[in-house]
Scaffold this active site. Structure first.
Site, PDB file in Angstrom:
ATOM      1  N   ARG A  37      32.731  42.243  41.526  1.00 40.34           N
ATOM      2  CA  ARG A  37      32.255  43.323  42.395  1.00 40.34           C
ATOM      3  C   ARG A  37      31.657  44.501  41.625  1.00 40.34           C
ATOM      4  NH1 ARG A  37      34.080  43.609  47.489  1.00 40.34           N
ATOM      5  NH2 ARG A  37      36.157  42.865  46.941  1.00 40.34           N
ATOM      6  N   HIS A  62      38.268  34.707  37.026  1.00 37.61           N
ATOM      7  CA  HIS A  62      38.718  35.979  36.468  1.00 37.61           C
ATOM      8  C   HIS A  62      39.425  35.777  35.128  1.00 37.61           C
ATOM      9  CE1 HIS A  62      41.369  39.719  36.591  1.00 37.61           C
ATOM     10  NE2 HIS A  62      40.154  40.212  36.765  1.00 37.61           N
ATOM     11  N   TYR A  79      40.581  50.603  27.725  1.00 48.87           N
ATOM     12  CA  TYR A  79      41.610  49.887  28.484  1.00 48.87           C
ATOM     13  C   TYR A  79      42.642  49.316  27.522  1.00 48.87           C
ATOM     14  CZ  TYR A  79      38.322  49.645  32.495  1.00 48.87           C
ATOM     15  OH  TYR A  79      37.471  49.933  33.524  1.00 48.87           O
ATOM     16  N   HIS A 131      45.944  48.101  31.496  1.00 47.02           N
ATOM     17  CA  HIS A 131      45.272  46.956  32.100  1.00 47.02           C
ATOM     18  C   HIS A 131      45.920  45.616  31.769  1.00 47.02           C
ATOM     19  CE1 HIS A 131      41.662  44.249  32.760  1.00 47.02           C
ATOM     20  NE2 HIS A 131      41.642  44.965  33.866  1.00 47.02           N
TER      21      HIS A 131
END
Length: 712
Positions: free
Chosen positions: A410, A440, A473, A597
């Site tokens: 996205r 992912h 991250y 993360h």
């Protein structure tokens, strides 16, 4: 008693959207925290604004779609879409008020005190500054602007998503007709949002671009008297869905859907709080926006500009010192990376350790004459990715290169389309994601011919192959040439490219097929040990927790006596402190200079500790609708290193906040305890390790996992 409890009862769960707003509140808390440096506080406030934009474009948009469709199914907490929208609206209006209170009453006065003046109007300028601003408008801004009047021959224009605009009411000069006409002009995003003005050298004065345009708006409508003008900004529904089974070409379909984002339903309107009622009435009518979706703002719209303001020169003492990622223990940039991995598994902890070895791994593979194939999954990559360049080079060098580029990532769809096409042109075999699933997982496989035969080298990670975000991250990664993991890695890519699923797996666990069962098995194993009177512990770190079945299993484990420590940055639908349900569970959230993360999972296993890392959160989408990978950390030294990382985070009493039985997040009581910020600790530890040229040796004695509870 526990056997009689329905652990899936909605009263035991928090709504995920309201939990997300609480998370954004924790970020806002960092903007309000006076112990943080001034410009770091600006950055946190900017992050809350960009987070809120995405929340509306996706989550609120999705709920509005459900409400329009008459969808009445309840969520994990028992709320219907319409009920969620009402609760979100109330909470976000309160949140936005707090954002601007922080901006106006705290940050702006402090900026002024420390030599940065944010001028709100031309009235605050001296003559030299006014002349400069007017000249800047004439030379730099005016040629770019496109004023758009609305009348019978010119319909209301398309107002683009997230753009800043200025609306005006005006009437024709020398006309007896007093009827007011509407016009709008977009504040050009190609120009800087703020302009530095001439100053005395002691103070830096800036003014926002929209203020300059407003002051000169009469020059855009020469035959009219401009009665009033005010900035406004809209958010559109950006949550498009793709009928993949119907799409003949996924690439073309996504390109088509990307265009639709610009004319999706308007779901939020931000205006100046002083906006003329007549002007607002026109905007409401033309944009089809309801009163509850209007946010009247006391200050500049779109606070994301503060991230750019952070980069202004001359204020370094108000910013944290930039951390430089340190070398990875066990990796020497002078030596062949495959030789180094052959000696044993190597752990990476970003951004404390540099991401360079991952880039080096792929670059060396692209040039090594013994490398036969490179296979990689890409979800989000940086704008000028060295990894993409190396993959293209590998293909040009005649290697077999297979890359899965996830087009459905996205807000990165357009970026990923560009990279995918570039890789194809270079000769790579590109897979555009899988039907009905997002890929992912973070995995790279290098196949190399060596003296004793074919050898497989694998990198597995918790974060994206993005060299830019790897500095911001916190993520974990591992290099290995473990034969069984290599076989599994081959199976992963065969499954992705040819739907060929192996009958069994050696070490890796994959979603959407086996990962949920793996986690349920690991949790139930701790329940079994607890019921046998043995020590039982679970520590899990992730971004979000909102899967009902996983939460119910954790409740069951807690009721059985399993001690559970959860480190969850964002959404958490689990409630703590419920007698007989969750009184053995702690939840803490760490919000600091880096974005947490990594996903790490620890299970005590009756003393035979098991540690796993992976790409998946405990969310339905990760476990059921994505290709995710969970991998074990089996090397004892690396396992202890990961446990150490969890222990330090459980000891954080500076940036961690604990969830109480009311679902509120509260700062940890530090009285009588040494201050510990986990992120600063890891920075110092990495720097010390580099300085002493150690390989993971440390002198500190760490508290065992099972003794870390209730923030102690």
């Amino acid at each position: 008693m526990a056997d009689m409890v329905n652990f899936e009862d909605t009263k035991y769960y928090t709504n995920r959207e309201l939990s997300w707003i609480d998370f954004n509140h924790r970020i806002l808390g960092e903007a309000r925290d006076k112990t943080n440096k001034l410009f770091e506080r600006l950055k946190f406030l900017s992050i809350t604004a960009s987070n809120l934009d995405e929340f509306y474009m996706v989550r609120v948009a999705s709920l509005k779609d459900m409400a329009h469709a008459g969808y009445t199914k309840t969520d994990i907490s028992g709320m219907k879409p319409q009920e969620q929208l009402k609760a979100i609206n109330e909470k976000v209006h309160s949140f936005v008020n707090l954002q601007y209170s922080t901006y106006n009453r705290s940050l702006i006065p402090l900026l002024h005190q420390n030599g940065l003046k944010m001028l709100g109007s031309f009235d605050e300028m001296n003559e030299e500054q006014k002349e400069y601003a007017d000249r800047y408008f004439k030379e730099e801004v005016y040629p770019v602007l496109t004023p758009m009047a609305v009348d019978s021959s010119r319909p209301f224009p398309l107002i683009r998503n997230k753009t800043l605009n200025i609306a005006a009411l005006m009437n024709e000069k020398n006309s007896k007709d007093e009827e007011l006409e509407f016009a709008t002009v977009q504040v050009p995003s190609v120009l800087p949002r703020f302009v530095k003005l001439p100053s005395d050298g002691k103070t830096t004065s800036i003014i926002l671009l929209e203020t300059i345009i407003q002051n000169n708006i009469d020059k855009l409508f020469l035959n009219y008297n401009v009665i009033c003008s005010y900035p406004y900004r809209i958010m559109r529904n950006a949550d498009f869905s793709i009928e993949e089974e119907e799409a003949a070409d996924l690439l073309k379909e996504i390109k088509k859907q990307l265009k639709k984002r610009q004319w999706g339903e308007v779901i939020r309107l931000e205006t100046d709080e002083k906006i003329d009622k007549r002007l607002l009435k026109i905007l409401k009518k033309e944009l089809h926006i309801k009163e509850e979706d209007i946010f009247r703002i006391n200050g500049p719209l779109d606070l994301t500009f503060l991230m750019k303001l952070y980069g202004i020169d001359g204020f370094s003492k108000f910013k944290d010192k930039k951390y430089v990622p340190q070398p990875v223990p066990g990796i020497n940039s002078e030596e062949d990376i495959f030789t180094q991995i052959s000696r044993g598994d190597i752990l990476l902890h970003h951004p404390y350790m540099t991401f360079d070895p991952v880039v080096q791994f792929i670059r060396q593979a692209s040039r090594d004459e013994n490398v036969l194939a490179i296979k990689q999954t890409l979800y989000r990559v940086s704008g000028n990715s060295p990894i993409i360049a190396s993959l293209a080079e590998a293909a040009e060098n005649g290697k077999q290169v297979t890359v899965l580029v996830e087009l459905k990532a996205r807000f990165d769809e357009e970026n990923n389309i560009i990279w995918a096409q570039k890789l194809e042109k270079a000769g790579c075999h590109v897979i555009y994601g899988l039907l009905g699933l997002k890929t992912h997982s973070k995995i790279t496989l290098v196949v190399r011919r060596e003296e004793d035969g074919i050898k497989r080298y694998v990198h597995l990670g918790t974060g994206n192959y993005n060299d830019a975000t790897a500095k911001l991250y916190t993520d974990m990664g591992m290099f290995t040439c473990n034969t069984q993991i290599g076989e599994d890695a081959t199976a992963v890519f065969n499954m992705i490219s040819g739907y060929s699923e192996p009958r069994s797996w050696n070490k890796l666990s994959l979603a959407p097929h086996w990962l949920r069962d793996k986690f349920m098995y690991l949790i139930r194993r701790e329940i079994k040990f607890a019921k046998e009177g043995k020590d039982a512990f679970i520590t899990a770190k992730m971004n979000s927790l909102c899967d009902r079945k996983i939460i119910a299993a954790l409740y069951e484990a807690s009721a059985a006596g399993v001690k559970i420590n959860l480190i969850i940055r964002g959404i958490c639908c689990l409630k703590t402190g419920i007698p007989g349900v969750s009184d053995n569970i702690t939840v803490r959230s760490i919000v600091g200079m880096f974005l947490e993360h990594s996903r790490i999972f620890y299970f005590h296993n009756d003393g035979n500790e098991e540690v796993y890392m992976g790409s998946a959160d405990w969310m339905p989408r990760n476990l059921d609708k994505r290709v995710e990978i969970l991998f074990p950390v089996e090397d004892e030294n690396l396992k202890n290193e990961v446990i150490h990382i969890l222990q330090v985070q459980l000891e954080d009493n500076m940036k961690a906040q604990m969830m109480n039985e009311k679902g509120e997040y509260i700062k940890i009581d530090r009285r009588g305890r040494k201050k510990l910020c986990a992120q600063e600790y890891f920075c110092q530890e990495a720097e010390e390790r580099t300085k002493n040229k150690e390989s993971g040796r440390r002198s500190k004695v760490f508290i065992p996992m099972e003794n870390t509870k209730d923030g102690d």
